[in-house]
Scaffold this motif. Structure first.
Motif, mmCIF file in Angstrom:
data_model
loop_
_atom_site.group_PDB
_atom_site.id
_atom_site.type_symbol
_atom_site.label_atom_id
_atom_site.label_comp_id
_atom_site.label_asym_id
_atom_site.label_seq_id
_atom_site.Cartn_x
_atom_site.Cartn_y
_atom_site.Cartn_z
ATOM 1 N N UNK A 234 0.835 -1.196 0.000
ATOM 2 C CA UNK A 234 0.000 0.000 0.000
ATOM 3 C C UNK A 234 0.882 1.263 0.000
ATOM 4 N N UNK A 257 -7.854 1.225 -3.451
ATOM 5 C CA UNK A 257 -7.896 0.691 -2.081
ATOM 6 C C UNK A 257 -6.517 0.787 -1.429
ATOM 7 N N UNK A 258 -5.468 0.438 -2.162
ATOM 8 C CA UNK A 258 -4.116 0.461 -1.602
ATOM 9 C C UNK A 258 -3.371 1.766 -1.890
ATOM 10 N N UNK A 259 -4.061 2.724 -2.469
ATOM 11 C CA UNK A 259 -3.488 4.044 -2.765
ATOM 12 C C UNK A 259 -2.131 3.904 -3.450
ATOM 13 N N UNK B 46 -19.257 -6.418 -4.663
ATOM 14 C CA UNK B 46 -17.908 -5.899 -4.399
ATOM 15 C C UNK B 46 -17.458 -6.285 -2.986
ATOM 16 N N UNK B 86 2.553 -0.960 8.933
ATOM 17 C CA UNK B 86 1.759 0.120 8.338
ATOM 18 C C UNK B 86 1.247 1.058 9.436
ATOM 19 N N UNK B 94 -4.007 1.548 5.893
ATOM 20 C CA UNK B 94 -3.572 0.395 5.099
ATOM 21 C C UNK B 94 -3.195 -0.804 5.965
ATOM 22 N N UNK B 98 -6.820 -4.870 9.187
ATOM 23 C CA UNK B 98 -7.987 -4.042 9.456
ATOM 24 C C UNK B 98 -9.305 -4.723 9.113
ATOM 25 N N UNK B 148 -2.265 13.455 -1.101
ATOM 26 C CA UNK B 148 -1.447 12.655 -2.010
ATOM 27 C C UNK B 148 -0.949 13.441 -3.216
ATOM 28 N N UNK B 243 -13.704 3.444 -7.379
ATOM 29 C CA UNK B 243 -13.492 2.075 -7.813
ATOM 30 C C UNK B 243 -14.567 1.719 -8.831
ATOM 31 N N UNK B 263 -2.547 8.122 -9.373
ATOM 32 C CA UNK B 263 -2.485 7.977 -7.924
ATOM 33 C C UNK B 263 -3.839 7.503 -7.412
ATOM 34 N N UNK B 264 -3.870 6.319 -6.847
ATOM 35 C CA UNK B 264 -5.085 5.839 -6.194
ATOM 36 C C UNK B 264 -5.247 6.525 -4.852
ATOM 37 N N UNK B 265 -6.484 6.857 -4.494
ATOM 38 C CA UNK B 265 -6.713 7.653 -3.294
ATOM 39 C C UNK B 265 -7.992 7.184 -2.610
ATOM 40 N N UNK B 266 -7.942 6.996 -1.289
ATOM 41 C CA UNK B 266 -9.088 6.430 -0.583
ATOM 42 C C UNK B 266 -9.471 7.295 0.616
#
Lengths: 322, 322
Positions: A234, A257-259, B46, B86, B94, B98, B148, B243, B263-266
């Motif tokens: 992540x 999800x894992x950014x 999902x 993490x 992350x 969790x 981010x 997503x 860049x994935x972002x959550x």
């Protein structure tokens, strides 16, 4: 002149028209050229390119500005305007007005002669053989990984794909001292990794854990990105080096999800590549599988498409130090 | 207790078993909860989630550590171990151990009661209404874009998608003073953008030029990434917020050729979100399309799936200041 031409089919043309040079351009006689995955993609319609293929070469300047005549050179592939915002910002490889040697709007180097702007040329030091110098362009692309994604020795890094590009990227990453593994499915190239002092893992033996800081995708296949996303931790980075022929790629939900950071990476610094070859930090001779004369270019392309071959070269002029 | 449960079908359960709390947990009585695109995805399979849905809420602590009892709270959704690499590196969202409220391995907030670790709770200032506070979780996710991808006023930025998440991201980006455009296909939400002082562009009127420094993808559809890649400049950044339900995404060759950063972002910072709501830097009341009582949750889910509705809320307890 002799040339390897693609216009819906690939063919060797023994009587192609010679190029002429404009102000500021050099006429170069390529000695040795390399076939790259992009060349194979181009013959399948990528970029809708037509013309003379080839963008990896070493050659000798036969005409053009006096300072360059007679010099042995490697050449950057992007021919740029030097005026647009991208060029003036130092990002000339992204010049929107560019042509690209053997890829986009400009003839390539699989020919007896090629015209290129003198600004694209880099003199090759005498101590490098043609067989080394022909790797400068792809090796520069491998160095681009470090330009875009700084890597240090505390980091765990995997390269997915141990083909011609993967082997160069692996050697570049090895110079950082990072904890490096090579992941591939070709026993021959994995053995080559081992000889280079890089830990090889066959993909069938891999236990995919998302624990790498960085994963570099060099497979040229959509599956490669899928695997890279299963290996990167992540907030880690996946560097995409290879373009795909197809469209289908995996679900990108893990990116969110894992950014994860996905960084596309293309052409790189020639100076770094020349320097690395000169100090033998990167070994390329063991990567040369076959060398064909330019007349046998079609056979050479077939050979380059076979996974048991790593680098396939085209001998055009008379090689130096060979 | 009353609860909205998904186990292959979505249903309202008037007699669900009450949760119990463990050491360090609080029992919270949600007042108001929000339905998000992720909830809709979960009902399509999902994450293979089964249990009580819901992860956006404001509520009152009815049991647990003394300091928290009686407090009105918003809650972070990731319940983490606080011990793994993490978590100790400050990246607890992350945590590989969790559970996630209403998403992964833990019941959510569409119920009369929910148990959560006290560390997940943030006290809601009195000056915020429940209708504002219920937006803290998605607004924090919107603020994660800035965590981010730093953005300043010299930058040109577009948000693709003007749904519930897009409208929050747009308002967050507006606080930076950047040159901002909202790109969508919904005339109603584009009008809302205009009222918020953000330049709206209908996708049918868009001349796609690769000239944005940053594009934030909030459509929840694979087409959104394709459009984002056509709008971002070389070496620019595409932030992926949503997503997808499906797998097919566009050819990623432009990512490599233009050296784009995806860049994935959550999940994001609750403090920033609470602060922005308190100083009214972000306006959420105009985003509320419908509010349903929890008994009418199935109708609410149907409403949330219709593009003419922006935010759909579930009224569970007795709202404050409503």
């Amino acid at each position: 002149m002799r040339a390897v031409v693609f216009d819906s089919t690939l063919r060797f043309d023994p009587h192609h028209r010679d190029p002429s040079i404009e102000e500021g351009e050099c006429l170069i006689r390529p000695s040795l050229a390399g076939i790259c995955a992009t060349d194979l993609h181009l013959t399948r319609g990528y970029m809708n390119f037509t013309g003379i293929l080839g963008h990896e070469m070493v050659g000798v300047v036969v005409d053009g500005p006096k300072d360059w005549r007679g010099k042995r050179v490697a050449a950057e592939i992007n021919c740029v305007c030097r005026r647009c915002p991208m060029c003036t910002a130092g990002l000339s490889t992204h010049c929107p007005n560019r042509t690209v040697m053997g890829i986009d709007g400009r003839n390539g180097c699989f020919a007896d002669l090629i015209a290129l702007p003198h600004q694209n040329l880099h003199a090759v030091p005498d101590r490098l053989t043609d067989e080394q110098a022909v790797f400068v362009e792809p090796l520069a692309a491998a160095y681009q990984v470090l330009v875009q994604c700084p890597i240090d020795k505390r980091m765990t890094v995997s390269v997915v794909g141990t083909g011609r590009l993967g082997l160069l990227v692996l050697q570049v990453l090895k110079t950082t001292g990072c904890q490096l593994t090579a992941i591939g499915r070709n026993h021959k190239t994995l053995l080559l990794c081992e000889k280079m002092g890089i830990q090889p893992i066959h993909v069938d033996d891999l236990v995919a854990q998302p624990d790498r800081h960085v994963v570099v995708e060099c497979t040229g296949s959509p599956d490669g990105l899928d695997l890279a996303l299963r290996l990167v931790q992540p907030r880690g980075t996946v560097v995409l080096k290879s373009t795909y022929a197809g469209d289908a790629v995996p679900n990108l939900a893990p990116v969110v999800v894992n950014e994860v950071n996905i960084v596309g990476s293309r052409c790189g610094p020639f100076g770094e590549a020349l320097n690395a070859l000169a100090r033998e930090a990167v070994e390329v001779r063991s990567m040369i599988s076959r060398t064909f004369s330019i007349e046998r270019a079609l056979e050479a392309f077939d050979a380059a498409a076979r996974p048991d071959n790593v680098k396939v070269l085209l001998k055009i002029g008379s090689p130096k130090n060979a």
